[in-house]
Design a protein around this motif. Sequence first.
Motif, mmCIF file in Angstrom:
data_model
loop_
_atom_site.group_PDB
_atom_site.id
_atom_site.type_symbol
_atom_site.label_atom_id
_atom_site.label_comp_id
_atom_site.label_asym_id
_atom_site.label_seq_id
_atom_site.Cartn_x
_atom_site.Cartn_y
_atom_site.Cartn_z
ATOM 1 N N THR A 108 0.658 -0.929 -0.035
ATOM 2 C CA THR A 108 -0.360 -0.519 0.120
ATOM 3 C C THR A 108 0.905 1.342 -0.009
ATOM 4 O O THR A 108 1.768 1.612 0.634
ATOM 5 C CB THR A 108 -1.081 0.138 1.398
ATOM 6 O OG1 THR A 108 -1.630 -0.932 1.486
ATOM 7 C CG2 THR A 108 -2.015 1.338 1.585
ATOM 8 N N ARG A 122 -4.730 10.036 -1.628
ATOM 9 C CA ARG A 122 -5.868 8.921 -1.440
ATOM 10 C C ARG A 122 -4.093 7.754 -1.870
ATOM 11 O O ARG A 122 -3.373 7.988 -2.689
ATOM 12 C CB ARG A 122 -6.671 8.457 -2.401
ATOM 13 C CG ARG A 122 -7.500 9.615 -2.216
ATOM 14 C CD ARG A 122 -8.949 9.172 -2.087
ATOM 15 N NE ARG A 122 -10.037 8.903 -2.122
ATOM 16 C CZ ARG A 122 -11.249 9.185 -1.655
ATOM 17 N NH1 ARG A 122 -10.792 7.631 -0.707
ATOM 18 N NH2 ARG A 122 -11.255 9.598 -0.400
ATOM 19 N N THR A 123 -4.252 6.681 -1.106
ATOM 20 C CA THR A 123 -2.955 5.574 -1.058
ATOM 21 C C THR A 123 -3.682 4.711 -2.488
ATOM 22 O O THR A 123 -4.496 4.395 -3.386
ATOM 23 C CB THR A 123 -3.883 4.607 -0.057
ATOM 24 O OG1 THR A 123 -4.962 4.261 0.391
ATOM 25 C CG2 THR A 123 -3.011 5.789 1.957
ATOM 26 N N ARG A 125 -2.884 0.517 -4.335
ATOM 27 C CA ARG A 125 -2.433 -0.641 -3.520
ATOM 28 C C ARG A 125 -2.323 -1.775 -4.785
ATOM 29 O O ARG A 125 -2.729 -1.387 -5.745
ATOM 30 C CB ARG A 125 -3.512 -1.392 -2.373
ATOM 31 C CG ARG A 125 -3.310 -2.495 -2.395
ATOM 32 C CD ARG A 125 -4.749 -3.242 -0.908
ATOM 33 N NE ARG A 125 -5.294 -2.077 -0.265
ATOM 34 C CZ ARG A 125 -6.235 -2.332 0.636
ATOM 35 N NH1 ARG A 125 -7.410 -3.200 0.110
ATOM 36 N NH2 ARG A 125 -6.868 -1.579 1.336
ATOM 37 N N PRO A 151 -11.910 1.750 -7.342
ATOM 38 C CA PRO A 151 -12.737 0.615 -6.623
ATOM 39 C C PRO A 151 -13.691 0.010 -7.204
ATOM 40 O O PRO A 151 -13.715 0.985 -8.062
ATOM 41 C CB PRO A 151 -12.217 1.404 -4.998
ATOM 42 C CG PRO A 151 -11.673 2.353 -5.409
ATOM 43 C CD PRO A 151 -11.846 3.169 -5.904
ATOM 44 N N SER A 166 -13.796 2.174 0.129
ATOM 45 C CA SER A 166 -12.546 2.643 -0.428
ATOM 46 C C SER A 166 -13.074 4.690 0.266
ATOM 47 O O SER A 166 -11.499 4.972 0.467
ATOM 48 C CB SER A 166 -12.554 2.591 -1.563
ATOM 49 O OG SER A 166 -12.530 1.181 -1.664
ATOM 50 N N SER A 169 -11.483 5.035 3.605
ATOM 51 C CA SER A 169 -10.739 4.850 4.259
ATOM 52 C C SER A 169 -10.054 5.017 3.552
ATOM 53 O O SER A 169 -8.044 4.676 4.068
ATOM 54 C CB SER A 169 -11.201 2.738 3.545
ATOM 55 O OG SER A 169 -11.033 2.904 2.515
ATOM 56 N N LEU A 171 -8.631 4.658 -0.041
ATOM 57 C CA LEU A 171 -7.859 3.816 -0.099
ATOM 58 C C LEU A 171 -8.534 4.777 -1.911
ATOM 59 O O LEU A 171 -9.370 4.592 -2.214
ATOM 60 C CB LEU A 171 -8.541 2.756 -0.741
ATOM 61 C CG LEU A 171 -8.040 1.402 -1.787
ATOM 62 C CD1 LEU A 171 -6.597 1.399 -2.063
ATOM 63 C CD2 LEU A 171 -8.867 -0.247 -1.646
ATOM 64 N N SER A 174 -6.195 0.367 -7.287
ATOM 65 C CA SER A 174 -5.630 -1.093 -6.905
ATOM 66 C C SER A 174 -5.148 -1.804 -8.484
ATOM 67 O O SER A 174 -5.922 -1.976 -9.228
ATOM 68 C CB SER A 174 -6.573 -2.044 -6.056
ATOM 69 O OG SER A 174 -7.234 -1.884 -6.366
#
Length: 687
Positions: A108, A122-123, A125, A151, A166, A169, A171, A174
């Motif tokens: 991440t 934002r992150t 993954r 997402p 997401s 959180s 996120l 990904s």
Amino acid sequence: MNERSRLAPWLAVALGAGVLAYFALPGEPPAAVIWVAPPMVLLAVWLGLRRPMAGWALGLAAAGLAGFASATWHAGRQAPALDVPRTATIVTGRVLTVELLAEGRRVTLAEARFDGGAMEERTIRIRLKRQDAAAPAPGDRLRVRALLRAPVGPSVPGGFDFQRASWFSGLGASGYALGPAEVSPGLAPPPAFAALRADIEARVAAAVPGAAGAVASALLTGGQTAIAPDDLAAMRDSGLAHLLSVSGLHIAIVMGITFTGLRWMLALLPWAALRLPVKALAALLALGAGGFYLLLSGSQVPMQRSVAMAVLTTAALLAGRRALTLRGLAMAAAAVLLLQPAAILGASFQMSFAAVLALIAGWEWLRPHVPVAGTGADWRRRLLLAGFGLVMTSILAGAATTPFGLHHFGRLQVYGVLANAIAVPVTTMLVMPAGMVAALLMPLGLERLALVPMGWGVEAILAIAHWVAGWPGAAMSAVPIPGWGLGLCTFGLIWLCLWRTGWRLFGLPFLLVGLASASLDRRPDLLVSGDGRLIGVHAGATLFTQRLSGASAMTRENWQRLYAVTETEALPREGALAQGSVQCTAGACRISLGDTIPAAVVLRGDSPREGCASAAVVVSAEPIRGPCLAQVVDRFAVWRDGPHAIWLRPDGVRVVSDRAFRGDRPWVPPVPLPRGMASAAPPAAVE
């Protein structure tokens, strides 16, 4: 008995209702609602000091408004969604966490950049390639060529919303790596607990290889990604999955052992025993151990609830009051909801608080009827009472969490009480104590002395799980109860547990109707996935599917869970199915559930002309061009509005898209625009 002492927990219930009201809206409320809540709360407090009942009544409204405002504020303060590149891109960023998967490491990233562009809030993954020799650690800088996606939305209107999860959180996207990763040391120090978590996982894997090591790591650090799917399935089907999620049981063991051990050690020192408040000091240090465990395991919702309860329990112990009360549970719930309002929608929050609510209320009811094992009682009496307590704990917690398990997972674990009666003592007496000793020995490099016995205990738990899961009918699929049914169950459970007098039994009808709601709620007759590659037809007791290349296996599994079926049948090239209600030819399938029910047509090559003239709704994996008298759900419709659900009823056809169900919310992506077009309107008809 006076019920006025039971009024305060209802304020937390109202707070949760306000949060749910926010998520039920079709659009965002005005931001001004955030500023209305504080004065209303103060007014309720002022009135409550003068007229308690009037203040409580106003407090219910104020708490509901506070929950609504809290959810509004948290949603509005989130970082904007990412504009994820449609093609492969070079991603750089700082490693936050590293997870060990069967397919390779998953990292991440924070402070991510796409192709050297601006830093994203934002992150990201990314799953690295299995054969990648790179071994990133938290705090390192990583650069890799990857294919990303935003997402994904629900697989069916009303299904689990990963985009919403997401959004809260943090996120943003990904994906998976297309080449080897380049790792360089970071300039800033790594996140303390992320680095410690990675180090513990590596040490556990070295000392306890295989499945037992993966579970042992999950118990110590909270990460479950390395656990094999068959072990997860066995734990779930045997009713032992809660042992993998770091929660109240684990923190109770950690704090209980810490408290008992420290109090015993201090009592052995005459100077400390005579001069220090040994009990209070041990309680505070045990609370510190619980807080450390919370941070180490990733601050999951059950742990937040457990630590909040532990704080209140410690305060009550220091004040000489009862430790576990419904008021304490309500305060813990309120704290979690104010900090993470979206948690109320998750199975973790719901099942955790429901189980503890039932345990506290059940113990209050049972306590006058259960004999106490006095100091002179023999070991047989003590063992019998301990066994009774363990069985009743499993029954109460299992019964309270059943509606939530049915709603989220559509499964019933028949032998969960027996499995827990065997596995929980192993966890309590061997696995967790050995894990704590291992953590204390890690600075000395001697953790293997405790990790090996911990692995023995974990292997025993896995053996119990596989054994029980293999029994006939151990886990039965059931039609998930709908959201309104879960709401009735929740209200009935709360009503039953919060009151003391006979009118608490008025909660039972709500529970019964909620549990029966699955049989009262009609599921869709047709489903179309968000990419059009999967079309489902539910006729009789069978789910028939049309699958194109690239259809999502996860979507199919979610559909199977919705209809409580273990397998699907493919729509045949030709023939009749479900007693003639589904008639298929090479170019189309016609669904006719009755003479008075509108028909539907699933196209697969035929011209839409005949279907549009003879059916009420036409479904196609390809775009339908030209005029059509029927409702159309085609490739363009699902591309624009997500998956669709279709009901064929005597009073007409009901078509619901995911976009229509969720509304215009921050986490719902805007209507996509075709390249070169300024509008998302359907293409012009072709004559």
